[in-house]
Scaffold this active site. Sequence first.
Site, PDB file in Angstrom:
ATOM      1  N   TYR A   7      -1.992  -0.845  10.566  1.00  0.00           N
ATOM      2  CA  TYR A   7      -2.072  -1.223   9.148  1.00  0.00           C
ATOM      3  C   TYR A   7      -0.828  -0.739   8.392  1.00  0.00           C
ATOM      4  CZ  TYR A   7      -3.714  -1.174   4.302  1.00  0.00           C
ATOM      5  OH  TYR A   7      -3.825  -1.358   2.951  1.00  0.00           O
ATOM      6  N   SER A  27       0.868  -1.189   0.000  1.00  0.00           N
ATOM      7  CA  SER A  27       0.000   0.000   0.000  1.00  0.00           C
ATOM      8  C   SER A  27       0.894   1.226   0.000  1.00  0.00           C
ATOM      9  CB  SER A  27      -0.876   0.005   1.267  1.00  0.00           C
ATOM     10  OG  SER A  27      -1.656   1.185   1.316  1.00  0.00           O
TER      11      SER A  27
HETATM   12  P1  NAP Z   1     -11.328  -6.299   0.312  1.00  0.00           P
HETATM   13  O1  NAP Z   1     -12.259  -5.865  -0.745  1.00  0.00           O
HETATM   14  O2  NAP Z   1     -11.770  -6.296   1.738  1.00  0.00           O
HETATM   15  O3  NAP Z   1     -10.711  -7.723  -0.061  1.00  0.00           O
HETATM   16  C1  NAP Z   1      -9.784  -8.349   0.773  1.00  0.00           C
HETATM   17  C2  NAP Z   1      -9.835  -9.825   0.540  1.00  0.00           C
HETATM   18  O4  NAP Z   1      -8.910 -10.492   1.450  1.00  0.00           O
HETATM   19  C3  NAP Z   1     -11.211 -10.398   0.810  1.00  0.00           C
HETATM   20  O5  NAP Z   1     -11.530 -11.341  -0.174  1.00  0.00           O
HETATM   21  C4  NAP Z   1     -11.040 -11.050   2.178  1.00  0.00           C
HETATM   22  O6  NAP Z   1     -11.954 -12.099   2.424  1.00  0.00           O
HETATM   23  C5  NAP Z   1      -9.621 -11.568   2.061  1.00  0.00           C
HETATM   24  N1  NAP Z   1      -9.089 -11.938   3.372  1.00  0.00           N
HETATM   25  C6  NAP Z   1      -9.117 -11.217   4.520  1.00  0.00           C
HETATM   26  N2  NAP Z   1      -8.565 -11.915   5.525  1.00  0.00           N
HETATM   27  C7  NAP Z   1      -8.169 -13.109   5.004  1.00  0.00           C
HETATM   28  C8  NAP Z   1      -7.546 -14.268   5.527  1.00  0.00           C
HETATM   29  N3  NAP Z   1      -7.197 -14.347   6.836  1.00  0.00           N
HETATM   30  N4  NAP Z   1      -7.304 -15.313   4.702  1.00  0.00           N
HETATM   31  C9  NAP Z   1      -7.657 -15.271   3.407  1.00  0.00           C
HETATM   32  N5  NAP Z   1      -8.261 -14.205   2.852  1.00  0.00           N
HETATM   33  C10 NAP Z   1      -8.508 -13.132   3.641  1.00  0.00           C
HETATM   34  O7  NAP Z   1     -10.041  -5.362   0.301  1.00  0.00           O
HETATM   35  P2  NAP Z   1      -9.197  -4.740  -0.913  1.00  0.00           P
HETATM   36  O8  NAP Z   1      -9.429  -3.290  -0.859  1.00  0.00           O
HETATM   37  O9  NAP Z   1      -9.441  -5.459  -2.165  1.00  0.00           O
HETATM   38  O10 NAP Z   1      -7.720  -5.041  -0.368  1.00  0.00           O
HETATM   39  C11 NAP Z   1      -6.918  -6.067  -0.908  1.00  0.00           C
HETATM   40  C12 NAP Z   1      -5.462  -5.763  -0.578  1.00  0.00           C
HETATM   41  O11 NAP Z   1      -5.110  -4.489  -1.103  1.00  0.00           O
HETATM   42  C13 NAP Z   1      -5.162  -5.695   0.918  1.00  0.00           C
HETATM   43  O12 NAP Z   1      -3.913  -6.278   1.188  1.00  0.00           O
HETATM   44  C14 NAP Z   1      -5.114  -4.192   1.195  1.00  0.00           C
HETATM   45  O13 NAP Z   1      -4.306  -3.885   2.283  1.00  0.00           O
HETATM   46  C15 NAP Z   1      -4.533  -3.684  -0.106  1.00  0.00           C
HETATM   47  N6  NAP Z   1      -4.811  -2.284  -0.400  1.00  0.00           N
HETATM   48  C16 NAP Z   1      -6.067  -1.847  -0.686  1.00  0.00           C
HETATM   49  C17 NAP Z   1      -6.267  -0.515  -1.003  1.00  0.00           C
HETATM   50  C18 NAP Z   1      -7.609   0.031  -1.410  1.00  0.00           C
HETATM   51  O14 NAP Z   1      -7.709   1.250  -1.644  1.00  0.00           O
HETATM   52  N7  NAP Z   1      -8.643  -0.751  -1.544  1.00  0.00           N
HETATM   53  C19 NAP Z   1      -5.192   0.391  -0.991  1.00  0.00           C
HETATM   54  C20 NAP Z   1      -3.930  -0.091  -0.677  1.00  0.00           C
HETATM   55  C21 NAP Z   1      -3.740  -1.434  -0.396  1.00  0.00           C
HETATM   56  P3  NAP Z   1     -13.353 -11.781   3.217  1.00  0.00           P
HETATM   57  O15 NAP Z   1     -13.960 -10.592   2.532  1.00  0.00           O
HETATM   58  O16 NAP Z   1     -14.118 -13.046   3.069  1.00  0.00           O
HETATM   59  O17 NAP Z   1     -12.943 -11.473   4.624  1.00  0.00           O
END
Ligand code: NAP
Length: 252
Positions: A151, A137
Site C-alpha cells: 500500500y 496518503s
Molecule cells: P473506503 O471507505 O474503503 O472507500 C474507498 C472507495 O473506493 C470505495 O467507495 C470503494 O468502493 C472504491 N473503490 C475501491 N476499488 C475500486 C475500483 N477498482 N474502482 C472504483 N472504485 C473502487 O476508503 P477511504 O478510507 O475512504 O479511502 C479513500 C482513499 O483515501 C483511498 O485512496 C485511500 O488509500 C486513501 N486514504 C485513506 C485514509 C484513511 O484514513 N481512511 C488515509 C490515507 C489515505 P467499494 O467500497 O464498493 O469497494
Amino acid sequence: MFTLKNRVALVTGGEHGIGKGIASVLHKAGARVVIGGLDEVAGQKVASELDGLFIKMDVTRQSDCRAAIADIETRFGQLDILCSNAGIFPQANLDDMTEAQWDKVHNVNLKGTFFMVQAAMAHMKKRNYGRIVLTSSITGPITGFPGWSHYGASKAGQLGFMRSAALELANSGITINAVMPGNVLTEGLKAQGEAYLNQMRAAIPTHTLGTPEDIGHAACFLASEEARYITGQQIIVDGGQILPESPDAIPG
Ligand code: NAP
C-alpha cells in the site's frame, strides 16, 4: 473566492468515506458532482443526495475510465475536475504477501490513477482547463506501518507519477496535485479495528481522527481556479500526526 459554480467534477470511489467527503464539499462549493465507482446502491444514493450522477466503473479497467469520461462529455460537455480517490488498503505482512495481493493493491491505487488521469486529461486538454487531485496518503511517502508495504509503495508511487504528469500538463491549463490524509474515520479505516483506531488517536497531537470533509476542503482548494499556480504538490491533512519526533512530544 473558491466557488466551483459551473464546474463539473468526477470523484472516483465517491460512494464512501473520503471520496464521499470530497464530493459533498465540492457540491457545497457549487460543482456538479459525478460519482464514479463500483457500488451502484451506495453510489446512486450519494449522487441523489448531491443532486449529481453515478457512473458504475472499475478504475482498474481502462475501458471503464474512458467510457466514464465520454459519458460525462456527452451529458455535460465538460469535465473540469477529477478527484482520483478510489483506493484499497488491505493488510499483508511481507512474510506472507502474495504476488496477487501486491498486484491488486497496485492495480487499484496506482494503475487506476494512471488510467483515470490519462482518460480525463485527454478531455481537459481540448478545453485547456483542468484540476486533478489525487488522494495519496501519509503512509508510504512519509510514514510506514507493518502490513502496508504494498500500500505504501502504491501511495508513494502516486506522488512520483504526479510530478512527471505535472510537467507534461504544465502548458495545457491543467494542474495535478495530491492530498495526503492521515487517519480519517471511514468504513475502510473502521475495518482495521478499534485497537488500531485507538493507537492512531494516541499518535495524533490533536488526539482526533480526521473526517472525510477535512480532506474534502483541501481537495476543494486544489480544485479551485484560484489554485492555478500550484502543480505537482501535495498537502498533508493529518492533524499533525507526522510531526512528533518522539511519543513524548505529543501533548497529553
Ligand atoms: P473506503 O471507505 O474503503 O472507500 C474507498 C472507495 O473506493 C470505495 O467507495 C470503494 O468502493 C472504491 N473503490 C475501491 N476499488 C475500486 C475500483 N477498482 N474502482 C472504483 N472504485 C473502487 O476508503 P477511504 O478510507 O475512504 O479511502 C479513500 C482513499 O483515501 C483511498 O485512496 C485511500 O488509500 C486513501 N486514504 C485513506 C485514509 C484513511 O484514513 N481512511 C488515509 C490515507 C489515505 P467499494 O467500497 O464498493 O469497494
